[in-house]
Design a protein around this motif. Structure first.
Motif, PDB file in Angstrom:
ATOM      1  N   LEU A  26    -115.353  52.107 -35.393  1.00  0.00           N
ATOM      2  CA  LEU A  26    -114.412  51.434 -34.499  1.00  0.00           C
ATOM      3  C   LEU A  26    -115.134  50.491 -33.542  1.00  0.00           C
ATOM      4  O   LEU A  26    -114.677  49.356 -33.312  1.00  0.00           O
ATOM      5  CB  LEU A  26    -113.617  52.480 -33.714  1.00  0.00           C
ATOM      6  CG  LEU A  26    -112.465  51.959 -32.851  1.00  0.00           C
ATOM      7  CD1 LEU A  26    -111.439  51.231 -33.710  1.00  0.00           C
ATOM      8  CD2 LEU A  26    -111.798  53.107 -32.090  1.00  0.00           C
ATOM      9  N   ALA A  36    -106.686  59.533 -35.299  1.00  0.00           N
ATOM     10  CA  ALA A  36    -107.980  59.729 -35.955  1.00  0.00           C
ATOM     11  C   ALA A  36    -108.846  60.730 -35.196  1.00  0.00           C
ATOM     12  O   ALA A  36    -108.874  60.722 -33.956  1.00  0.00           O
ATOM     13  CB  ALA A  36    -108.716  58.403 -36.080  1.00  0.00           C
ATOM     14  N   THR A  94    -104.388  53.287 -43.203  1.00  0.00           N
ATOM     15  CA  THR A  94    -103.993  52.628 -41.954  1.00  0.00           C
ATOM     16  C   THR A  94    -104.148  51.113 -42.060  1.00  0.00           C
ATOM     17  O   THR A  94    -103.235  50.350 -41.709  1.00  0.00           O
ATOM     18  CB  THR A  94    -104.844  53.156 -40.785  1.00  0.00           C
ATOM     19  OG1 THR A  94    -104.726  54.579 -40.715  1.00  0.00           O
ATOM     20  CG2 THR A  94    -104.377  52.558 -39.467  1.00  0.00           C
ATOM     21  N   MET A 101    -116.434  57.834 -36.860  1.00  0.00           N
ATOM     22  CA  MET A 101    -115.266  57.040 -36.501  1.00  0.00           C
ATOM     23  C   MET A 101    -115.554  56.159 -35.296  1.00  0.00           C
ATOM     24  O   MET A 101    -115.146  54.992 -35.251  1.00  0.00           O
ATOM     25  CB  MET A 101    -114.091  57.978 -36.201  1.00  0.00           C
ATOM     26  CG  MET A 101    -112.750  57.260 -36.028  1.00  0.00           C
ATOM     27  SD  MET A 101    -112.109  56.536 -37.552  1.00  0.00           S
ATOM     28  CE  MET A 101    -112.194  54.794 -37.177  1.00  0.00           C
ATOM     29  N   VAL A 141    -105.391  54.625 -35.002  1.00  0.00           N
ATOM     30  CA  VAL A 141    -106.692  55.296 -34.939  1.00  0.00           C
ATOM     31  C   VAL A 141    -106.834  56.056 -33.626  1.00  0.00           C
ATOM     32  O   VAL A 141    -107.268  57.215 -33.594  1.00  0.00           O
ATOM     33  CB  VAL A 141    -107.829  54.264 -35.100  1.00  0.00           C
ATOM     34  CG1 VAL A 141    -109.174  54.880 -34.704  1.00  0.00           C
ATOM     35  CG2 VAL A 141    -107.897  53.763 -36.536  1.00  0.00           C
ATOM     36  N   ILE A 192    -108.666  55.677 -43.025  1.00  0.00           N
ATOM     37  CA  ILE A 192    -108.931  54.278 -42.675  1.00  0.00           C
ATOM     38  C   ILE A 192    -108.284  53.333 -43.682  1.00  0.00           C
ATOM     39  O   ILE A 192    -107.677  52.314 -43.312  1.00  0.00           O
ATOM     40  CB  ILE A 192    -110.448  54.032 -42.577  1.00  0.00           C
ATOM     41  CG1 ILE A 192    -111.044  54.839 -41.423  1.00  0.00           C
ATOM     42  CG2 ILE A 192    -110.744  52.545 -42.396  1.00  0.00           C
ATOM     43  CD1 ILE A 192    -112.556  54.744 -41.321  1.00  0.00           C
TER      44      ILE A 192
END
Length: 553
Positions: A74, A64, A187, A70, A60, A184
């Motif tokens: 996170l 990302a 991953t 995001m 990420v 997401i």
């Protein structure tokens, strides 16, 4: 291609970090000891989720786009992971854990702006939540988080259920052009595959609350992303369908405890998976059964978003029917007397037909191995090449196989090596299918026909081997094997134009045959299949090398 890179990076990170986390947990005595509610009989390290968290955060941070959404996801995920880790270390009470989850959910909502403002159930009715939007969303996030946490009761169960949900959420993200959902999901899916290698029954490590709360929070936030763009795309009914198994289990657990007058957060041994085990299904079969239910619910969720016509999913229906029929056949054969059983009973005289058949079947694994080698070597004969993305994938697979082959020392490593060999085989099949169509070796015999006949023969020989010698009871009991079949079968769920352009139907069918062949060889013994490893490395090296030559010369 970035999605593939992040998934592989997450898989490799969790796979390589897990031994370090296991040793750290043992040194700090952070282990889950056997007890009345436990199904394991030895102490197991319980902070494996730390590696999953690290394996998700690294890609990420590298790949990302750091949008407000995001950043909010996170930040909340890191907070809830810290709460889970503190619980694993200090054994927090239920109310402290709930407060920590609520704080994480609140911060995630505030930073990302993800809120359920309207409930749209498949267009049947819409309900504007108004001022109740924020508390409803908070309850939704905390509820999903705890649902995943409560599901973590058997080896590989919670991680597998979440991985299945992520697979279908990622597929929906792809079909609806929602990149963040796809990123997401892919991953976290990769991180879980690396973890499942160590968490499969019998587990070497548990994810602990640090892992289960982290997974639950991310899945909950994923279900909210679509509502920002269109309430019709990611309706409340859609995540309810995909996550129905953990949600129903949690709702029933809370209801059951409240009716009994006990604390709704108090643990017990009456979850769905416990009841299935009490019915005599056993550990592995219980997990696989729940995987199957989760997959069915995920398919229903996908069909609710992407409206397939029957002709577009006919191949998938046929393939699913073939897999179901094959499993029924295997179950039937396992109940029949086998040749080994006849010899153990010292049946005299042994019929000549059985003796001849035994000699033939002793050679079947070797014949199947050599035919698979021939199918792989077709890439060299056809001068198969691939674009830059394929070159990078080939290099990653080459490095992964070489590393695992040089370092593996146990059966579990053999299973993971076979997993990478299969991925390499799918890569080789996919690359060949893109160039095989116009190649004609004789006037009326094309390379494509030869390839189809070769794989058909391999499939027939595998079925013959199953009928005569039978596959062991470990078939399809490993989560990696389940996800292999799930991925290759669901290639046919992609849009029809992609399926036709990249010959995905042929890739899917040949990949299933290849998987069964590899599984048979793993049963036969990996050490006797070294030639398969050498040929796979050779074909990948040739494909990558020839592609580089075509690219730059």
């Amino acid at each position: 291609m970035q999605i593939f890179y992040t998934a592989i990076l997450a898989l490799a990170t969790s796979f390589l970090l897990m031994p370090l986390v296991i040793r750290l947990a043992e040194r700090l005595n952070l282990v889950d000891k056997p007890g009345e509610r436990k199904v394991h009989t030895t102490s197991i390290p319980r902070i494996g989720g730390v590696a999953v968290v690290a394996a998700f955060i690294l890609p990420v941070l590298l790949f990302a786009p750091m949008t407000p959404v995001m950043k909010g996801i996170l930040s909340g995920a890191i907070i809830v992971a810290i709460v889970g880790l503190l619980d694993d270390i200090l054994q927090l009470n239920a109310y402290a854990k709930f407060a920590g989850q609520a704080v994480a959910a609140g911060i995630g909502m505030a930073m990302s702006g993800l809120v359920i403002n309207e409930i749209d159930v498949f267009g049947i009715f819409k309900l504007d939540l108004g001022y109740f939007a924020y508390p409803f969303t908070l309850v939704w996030i905390v509820g999903i988080t705890n649902a995943i946490n409560l599901m973590d009761g058997l080896d590989g169960l919670a991680a597998g259920i979440v991985a299945i949900a992520l697979f279908f959420l990622g597929l929906i993200g792809f079909l609806t052009n929602q990149y963040l959902i796809l990123f997401i999901s892919a991953t976290l899916f990769g991180a879980l595959l690396g973890f499942l290698k160590y968490n499969s029954h019998p587990a070497q490590v548990f994810m602990g609350d640090v892992g289960s709360l982290f997974l639950g929070f991310l899945v909950a936030m994923l279900t909210l992303i679509g509502s920002v763009r269109s309430a019709a795309v990611m309706t409340l009914a859609l995540p309810l369908t995909i996550l129905a198994l953990p949600i129903l289990d949690t709702a029933w657990a809370f209801t059951r405890r409240i009716l009994k007058g006990t604390n709704p957060f108090s643990p017990d041994k009456k979850h769905i998976h416990h009841r299935l085990m009490n019915m005599g299904l056993g550990h592995g079969l219980t997990v696989m059964f729940m995987y199957g239910v989760a997959t069915l619910l995920g398919l229903l969720g996908v069909f609710s978003v992407y409206q397939y016509e029957f002709r577009d999913i006919s191949l998938f229906i046929v393939a699913a029917g073939m897999v179901a029929a094959a499993l029924k056949l295997i179950a039937f054969i396992r109940r029949r007397p086998t040749l080994k059983h006849l010899f153990n009973k010292k049946v005299k005289p042994v019929p000549a037909g059985i003796m001849w058949l035994l000699r033939v079947t002793l050679l079947l694994p070797l014949i199947i191995r050599n035919l698979i080698i021939a199918a792989l070597l077709m890439n060299v004969v056809l001068l198969v090449h691939t674009p830059v993305e394929g070159i990078i994938i080939g290099m990653i697979l080459f490095g992964g196989i070489l590393y695992l082959y040089l370092t593996h020392q146990s059966d579990t490593y053999e299973q993971f090596l076979m997993f990478f060999l299969f991925l390499a085989g799918v890569f080789i099949i996919f690359a060949a299918e893109q160039v095989i169509d116009p190649v004609v070796w004789f006037e009326s015999f094309s390379a494509e026909v030869f390839s189809n006949v070769l794989f058909s023969v391999i499939g027939v020989l595998i079925i013959l081997n199953i009928l005569v010698k039978q596959i062991s009871g470990n078939f399809l009991s490993n989560p990696l094997e389940y996800f292999i079949l799930l991925i290759v079968v669901c290639l046919n769920l992609l849009p029809p134009d992609l399926t036709m352009e990249y010959h995905l139907a042929a890739v899917s069918i040949k990949s299933i045959i290849l998987f069964l062949g590899y599984r048979l060889l793993l049963e036969y013994h990996m050490q006797r299949s070294r030639r398969l490893i050498y040929v796979t490395l050779l074909v990948i090296a040739f494909t990558v090398g020839y592609s580089l030559v075509k690219l730059y010369v």
